[in-house]
Design a protein around this motif. Structure first.
Motif, mmCIF file in Angstrom:
data_model
loop_
_atom_site.group_PDB
_atom_site.id
_atom_site.type_symbol
_atom_site.label_atom_id
_atom_site.label_comp_id
_atom_site.label_asym_id
_atom_site.label_seq_id
_atom_site.Cartn_x
_atom_site.Cartn_y
_atom_site.Cartn_z
ATOM 1 N N GLU A 105 -23.044 114.399 50.501
ATOM 2 C CA GLU A 105 -23.014 113.297 49.534
ATOM 3 C C GLU A 105 -21.736 112.477 49.696
ATOM 4 O O GLU A 105 -21.756 111.258 49.613
ATOM 5 N N SER B 209 -26.239 105.785 47.180
ATOM 6 C CA SER B 209 -26.299 106.012 45.733
ATOM 7 C C SER B 209 -27.543 106.769 45.253
ATOM 8 O O SER B 209 -27.414 107.622 44.376
ATOM 9 N N PRO B 210 -28.752 106.541 45.778
ATOM 10 C CA PRO B 210 -29.879 107.357 45.304
ATOM 11 C C PRO B 210 -29.708 108.840 45.621
ATOM 12 O O PRO B 210 -30.039 109.708 44.820
ATOM 13 N N PHE B 211 -29.164 109.142 46.799
ATOM 14 C CA PHE B 211 -28.913 110.530 47.156
ATOM 15 C C PHE B 211 -27.837 111.127 46.261
ATOM 16 O O PHE B 211 -27.959 112.261 45.795
ATOM 17 N N SER B 212 -26.774 110.377 45.988
ATOM 18 C CA SER B 212 -25.691 110.848 45.125
ATOM 19 C C SER B 212 -26.198 111.149 43.719
ATOM 20 O O SER B 212 -25.846 112.176 43.132
ATOM 21 N N ARG B 213 -27.026 110.258 43.189
ATOM 22 C CA ARG B 213 -27.583 110.484 41.840
ATOM 23 C C ARG B 213 -28.452 111.729 41.814
ATOM 24 O O ARG B 213 -28.400 112.517 40.866
ATOM 25 N N THR B 214 -29.251 111.922 42.856
ATOM 26 C CA THR B 214 -30.133 113.084 42.918
ATOM 27 C C THR B 214 -29.329 114.374 42.969
ATOM 28 O O THR B 214 -29.650 115.338 42.266
ATOM 29 N N VAL B 215 -28.289 114.408 43.787
ATOM 30 C CA VAL B 215 -27.441 115.599 43.869
ATOM 31 C C VAL B 215 -26.778 115.863 42.526
ATOM 32 O O VAL B 215 -26.728 117.008 42.061
ATOM 33 N N LYS B 216 -26.294 114.824 41.875
ATOM 34 C CA LYS B 216 -25.638 115.005 40.572
ATOM 35 C C LYS B 216 -26.611 115.500 39.514
ATOM 36 O O LYS B 216 -26.245 116.317 38.670
ATOM 37 N N ILE B 217 -27.849 115.050 39.564
ATOM 38 C CA ILE B 217 -28.848 115.517 38.598
ATOM 39 C C ILE B 217 -29.245 116.960 38.884
ATOM 40 O O ILE B 217 -29.314 117.790 37.973
ATOM 41 N N LEU B 218 -29.500 117.269 40.162
ATOM 42 C CA LEU B 218 -29.929 118.623 40.513
ATOM 43 C C LEU B 218 -28.846 119.670 40.254
ATOM 44 O O LEU B 218 -29.149 120.805 39.885
ATOM 45 N N TYR B 219 -27.603 119.293 40.444
ATOM 46 C CA TYR B 219 -26.518 120.247 40.283
ATOM 47 C C TYR B 219 -25.752 120.055 38.982
ATOM 48 O O TYR B 219 -24.618 120.520 38.852
#
Length: 93
Positions: free
Chosen positions: A50, A56-66
């Motif tokens: 990340e 940004s879509p990948f960053s948001r997904t990682v932040k939501i999942l973790y």
């Protein structure tokens, strides 16, 4: 010659192939533990990725999942927060 076979000593194929409740619960617990271990072990590489990607879509997904691990770190639950910080810190360099 035919030998007499008692029905109590012979088990059907259906009885042998069906897992017991204990086996099913054990398998479910092993799957849960494997998932949690993989979830934790992937946190470090995903944080590193990340940081490198800046997408940004990948960053948001990682932040939501973790988010659960982030909450553990923010709430400072010892020793879990120290372990998570140390492990993810290995990949932030």
């Amino acid at each position: 010659m035919k030998a007499a076979v008692s029905s109590s000593s012979v088990t059907s194929d259906d009885e042998l192939s069906r897992p017991s409740l204990r086996q099913r619960v054990g398998a479910a617990l092993m799957c849960l533990m494997a998932f949690l271990l993989l979830y934790f072990l992937m946190s470090g590489p995903l944080v590193w990725l990340e940081g490198k990607m800046k997408f940004s879509p990948f960053s948001r997904t990682v932040k939501i999942l973790y988010a659960p691990l982030a909450r553990v770190v923010k709430s400072d639950w010892e020793p879990a927060s120290t372990v998570v910080k140390s492990y993810v810190g290995l990949f932030k360099k």
